[in-house]
Design an enzyme around this catalytic site. Structure first.
Site, PDB file in Angstrom:
ATOM      1  N   ASP A  32       0.827  -1.216   0.000  1.00 56.67           N
ATOM      2  CA  ASP A  32       0.000   0.000   0.000  1.00 56.67           C
ATOM      3  C   ASP A  32       0.861   1.265   0.000  1.00 56.67           C
ATOM      4  O   ASP A  32       0.319   2.381  -0.041  1.00 56.67           O
ATOM      5  CB  ASP A  32      -1.003   0.003   1.164  1.00 56.67           C
ATOM      6  CG  ASP A  32      -0.340  -0.173   2.527  1.00 56.67           C
ATOM      7  OD1 ASP A  32       0.673  -0.889   2.627  1.00 56.67           O
ATOM      8  OD2 ASP A  32      -0.848   0.411   3.510  1.00 56.67           O
ATOM      9  N   ASP A  48       4.235   4.108   8.687  1.00 58.84           N
ATOM     10  CA  ASP A  48       3.935   2.954   9.540  1.00 58.84           C
ATOM     11  C   ASP A  48       4.991   2.654  10.614  1.00 58.84           C
ATOM     12  O   ASP A  48       6.135   2.321  10.310  1.00 58.84           O
ATOM     13  CB  ASP A  48       3.730   1.706   8.672  1.00 58.84           C
ATOM     14  CG  ASP A  48       2.590   1.906   7.694  1.00 58.84           C
ATOM     15  OD1 ASP A  48       2.217   3.060   7.457  1.00 58.84           O
ATOM     16  OD2 ASP A  48       2.098   0.895   7.161  1.00 58.84           O
TER      17      ASP A  48
HETATM   18 ZN    ZN Z   1       0.670   1.103   5.459  1.00 57.01          ZN
END
Ligand code: ZN
Ligand code: ZN
Lengths: 312, 312
Positions: free
Chosen positions: A67, A212
């Site tokens: 992603d 992240d």
């Molecule tokens: Zn991610």
């Protein structure tokens, strides 16, 4: 200096949010745009903005999860269709180059410009030039993931025109020299020093981008005194355990970093599809209780980052 | 049996058309959906339809150009997030598997279901089962490119209920046997043959899908008597030379194939971004002069393919 969010979702695209990407627009400063992460369909999102791919000169990739990278080959291919495009540099973790090169090779994509890869390995100054520095630090994710800190160098103070008038120094070409901090001999033989006619040095702007990661001390170091901190916020305030076990952060952890490190403005990014509409707004409210200057980032949101001390 | 176009553009996405993909919906027949090509953001297009990725069991890839494959890793990853998904089979040219496996490996994507690759090599029957056959033939593109012909097997004729009534054969469980073409002994000892009470065998439907190629004889062979022919149409009718030099086809070449091979309906697909709005409609009008049953395909266009001889 402006930021535009191109994808503020997590994991997979939804109708509300595309997967991760944001643009740091340095058009006034460098006539360049830098991208941070390139999830699938980032080029499609860009079609709906005024960003021209030609201007994208650097791409920073936090980590190799799909992603965050699956839009890269297509974006590089499409950039090639634009006339007269210059080289591009891609900063990312080990493996990213292999992925991109394989995609371009198998698809027989002939890119019309040079692509340079710089592999991220640890805490480092990864770019210095044109009045900017970019630092990375390794974060704490399931795979190697890096945070970014973009620092603009400080700029000389503004020329104090009123003070020059007091000293009866006439406007003219010498203003340029004084502005550059040089010494200048006046017609009457007096020598004046530009430094005496400059206001205080203006500190450069700082943008920190944290994709992240679990909560980890490196985030505070990257975020120190940032004008803008973009921070992942995959989970709600009361889901710290869940966030930890999935190697992600909560909105409250993001807000705490912002509050404790002199951040100007916090944007919550990387919003899970579990938080739709009002639920996403709830993340914002939870974070605002800890750090008021918090905003939930939405796709295509756009902000100007003013120079410190300038009118907002 | 239905077709839905997911991307009808060429080369790069535009605001009007995404890059190549279409869905052949076999929900009534097999409770399955088959995709043909998966350009970047095909999963995003699917978000705007009623297609569930769980139902996609086969993916056919015509060739490895980026605008036909860059959506594959993301789609496979997202399919994994859906509960209880079965295996998927991907048919494509050499190199496709390496590209997909590298993307999944570098991104550490753990796909929750088995992926089987079947490499296309030449003219072949590549699938036979569940009442369907899929044939490929090599076309004439800059890179190895394959056309597809999906053939539904013919079905037994319908039970002639009026005729059964004439013979005073009462409705009941024997209807099932007669419908299956079996012989049945009646209560009076007479034996009747189901085959005498069935209408004519109903031929199966044929769908031919021709992505990137120059005009070449293999196209006619794949398109013979197709109910629906989807054919690339990258260039206008008077640009045959340009089409040849770029290894593509014109709308008129597509229409000529349709006219000369008993095709039912022609859809012009793979429309260059040079043809916007009315200009794209011009491709349709040019083709209609050669073959009237021509339609310009647009993203999300949807058509039902009726059984031959059934009410339309
Ligand atoms: Zn991610
Ligand atoms: Zn193509």
């Amino acid at each position: 200096m402006e930021i535009q969010f191109l994808g503020t979702g997590a994991g997979q695209p939804s109708k509300q949010r595309n997967v991760a990407s944001l643009a740091l627009k340095l058009l006034d400063e460098l006539n360049e745009i830098w991208l941070f992460d390139v999830g699938e369909a980032t080029q499609h999102q860009i079609l709906r903005t005024n960003i021209r791919l030609r201007k994208v000169t650097k791409i920073f990739v936090s980590h190799n999860h799909g992603d965050h990278i699956f839009g890269l080959p297509g974006l590089l291919a499409t950039r090639s269709f634009q006339g007269d495009v210059g080289p591009i540099t891609i900063y990312g973790p080990a493996g990213l180059e292999q992925y991109v090169r394989t995609a371009l090779k198998v698809s027989k994509t002939k890119v019309s410009y040079p692509i340079k890869f710089i592999e991220l390995t640890g805490d480092a100054l990864i770019y210095k030039g044109q009045g900017f520095k970019v630092y990375t630090k390794k974060l704490d994710h399931r795979v190697a993931s890096y945070g970014f800190r973009v620092e603009e160098e400080s700029r000389p103070g503004e020329l104090l025109v009123d003070k020059l008038a007091q000293y009866h120094i006439p406007n003219g070409p010498i203003y340029g020299k004084l502005k550059a901090g040089e010494k200048v001999e006046l017609e009457d033989g007096n020598i004046i020093d530009g430094k005496d006619f400059l206001g205080p040095e203006r500190p450069g702007r700082i943008v920190s981008i944290i994709y992240d990661t679990r909560s980890t001390p490196a985030i505070a170091e990257l975020s120190k005194n940032a004008d803008v901190l973009v921070h992942e916020s995959t989970f709600g305030g009361n889901e710290a355990k869940l966030a930890y076990s999935y190697y992600h952060s909560t909105c409250v952890q993001a807000a705490t970093v912002a509050r404790d490190n002199g951040v100007g403005m916090l944007y919550l990014d990387h919003i899970s599809a579990r938080y739709l509409g009002n639920d996403a707004k709830k993340l914002e409210r939870q974070a605002q209780k800890v750090f008021e200057n918090t905003r939930l980032a939405n796709d295509f949101d756009y902000m100007v980052i003013p120079m410190k001390g300038s009118e907002k």
